[in-house]
Design an enzyme around this catalytic site. Structure first.
Site, PDB file in Angstrom:
ATOM      1  N   GLY A  34       0.855  -1.178   0.000  1.00 54.08           N
ATOM      2  CA  GLY A  34       0.000   0.000   0.000  1.00 54.08           C
ATOM      3  C   GLY A  34       0.888   1.223   0.000  1.00 54.08           C
ATOM      4  N   SER A  37       1.814   2.178   3.754  1.00 54.31           N
ATOM      5  CA  SER A  37       2.578   1.162   4.482  1.00 54.31           C
ATOM      6  C   SER A  37       3.969   0.997   3.879  1.00 54.31           C
ATOM      7  CB  SER A  37       1.830  -0.174   4.500  1.00 54.31           C
ATOM      8  OG  SER A  37       1.509  -0.613   3.197  1.00 54.31           O
ATOM      9  N   ASP A 105      -9.779  -6.320  -5.192  1.00 47.67           N
ATOM     10  CA  ASP A 105     -10.977  -6.450  -4.355  1.00 47.67           C
ATOM     11  C   ASP A 105     -10.891  -5.324  -3.335  1.00 47.67           C
ATOM     12  OD1 ASP A 105     -13.040  -7.017  -2.666  1.00 47.67           O
ATOM     13  OD2 ASP A 105     -12.288  -8.966  -2.008  1.00 47.67           O
ATOM     14  N   GLY A 229      14.517  10.066 -11.878  1.00 44.79           N
ATOM     15  CA  GLY A 229      15.096  11.118 -11.064  1.00 44.79           C
ATOM     16  C   GLY A 229      13.971  11.950 -10.470  1.00 44.79           C
ATOM     17  N   GLY A 253       7.657  -0.969  -5.626  1.00 43.53           N
ATOM     18  CA  GLY A 253       7.788  -0.198  -4.397  1.00 43.53           C
ATOM     19  C   GLY A 253       8.635   1.041  -4.522  1.00 43.53           C
ATOM     20  N   ASP A 256       6.996   4.656  -3.554  1.00 44.29           N
ATOM     21  CA  ASP A 256       6.718   4.704  -2.120  1.00 44.29           C
ATOM     22  C   ASP A 256       8.009   4.753  -1.306  1.00 44.29           C
ATOM     23  OD1 ASP A 256       4.046   4.423  -2.880  1.00 44.29           O
ATOM     24  OD2 ASP A 256       4.141   2.237  -2.699  1.00 44.29           O
TER      25      ASP A 256
END
Length: 314
Positions: A34, A37, A105, A229, A253, A256
């Site tokens: 997420g 997270s 979902d 960048g 990832g 994030d």
């Protein structure tokens, strides 16, 4: 409770091994992912005091989510419920011409989280609160909840941060409309070029960052370029860092991780320029790690930063 507090909606991601298809696989690898997270994991692994707030079903699937975050040092403040489901994402990865796909979902318990269910003790002690456009537009209830939390935090001097990268948000006119009130209460925006283009006319990365700050009153804008960048706008100054060469294996990832690295270093008192360098390094390292969880470490981040070059535009 924590310097960095994230209000998030994480899913359990189930993916077939290697490049098998969802319709024929007999096995799944399971992970938690997420925007918030992932970012808090990256920040925690760089030494930030980070916590994640959500609403989860009180069952093994919900406990799997909190267990994964705690293993990376992230504190969790969860409203447990006997109703509602754990959000799931079934992901198939493949190269062209087949390409990948994800079946979501999203009828998850967190979609019903009200402002009253966010523990006041968590927001009272935080210096920075983070959410994403994906979480804020998951449901009308979460749109109201995230906006209320940002308004209350802003009134008490807490820095509000919104990350914007998921296609569902930037490609949907209704999602962008729902997100606008939240952006009006946001101090720091972390976005991709595609996300930025949903709100301002596309220009150079520097020009886009200026336009976002001027148009929405952000104190800081971090814009991740298509070449991976990034630039950071702060106090009428733009710092620019190129991404280092990377033997990439998984991009999931990376954005994030950049967000978490940047926020961790800002919380540690570093300048936007130095924090951006760390964030770009975190994003590059995350691309070398299979899976969405940015299992980075400070020593590798520092080596990566030392290999990078940056420039400043006044």
């Amino acid at each position: 409770m924590a310097d960095l507090l994230a209000l998030g909606a994480s899913v359990l991601e189930l993916a077939p091994p290697k490049h098998e298809r969802l319709e024929t696989t007999e096995r799944f690898a399971v992970g938690v992912t997420g925007p918030e997270s992932n970012a808090t994991i990256a920040a925690s692994r760089l030494g930030a005091d980070a916590a994640w707030v959500s609403k989860l079903p009180e069952n093994p699937l919900g406990r799997r989510v909190t267990g994964d975050l705690r293993r990376h040092g992230v504190e969790t403040a969860v409203r447990w419920t006997d109703s509602g489901r754990q959000g799931l994402a079934f992901t198939e990865r493949a190269g062209e011409p087949r390409g990948g796909m994800t079946c979501h979902d999203r009828e998850a318990a967190v979609a019903s989280m009200t402002p009253e269910e966010v523990p006041s003790s968590t927001t009272d002690d935080a210096s920075t609160v983070l959410t994403s456009g994906a979480t804020a537009t998951l449901s009308e209830t979460l749109t109201r909840t995230t906006r209320t939390v940002f308004e209350e935090c802003g009134a008490s001097g807490v820095t509000t941060v919104c990350s914007l990268s998921r296609p569902r948000v930037v490609e949907s006119a209704s999602a962008r409309e729902a997100l606008s009130p939240l952006l009006a209460t946001t101090d720091v925006l972390l976005t991709t070029e595609t996300g930025a283009a949903a709100f301002v006319d596309r220009a150079t990365p520097t020009g886009t960052a200026h336009a976002l700050a001027a148009g929405h009153g952000f104190e800081t804008v971090v814009l991740v370029r298509a070449d991976r960048g990034a630039v950071v706008w702060h106090d009428n100054r733009v710092d620019d860092h190129d991404a280092p060469a990377t033997d990439a294996t998984d991009d999931r990832g990376a954005f994030d991780a950049l967000c978490g690295g940047f926020l961790a270093r800002r919380l540690a008192g570093e300048s936007p320029n130095r924090a951006l360098a760390a964030g770009v390094a975190c994003g590059a390292i995350a691309r070398t790690i299979e899976g969405a969880v940015p299992a980075i470490d400070p020593a590798t981040v520092e080596r990566c930063v030392d290999s990078m070059s940056g420039s400043t535009v006044e």
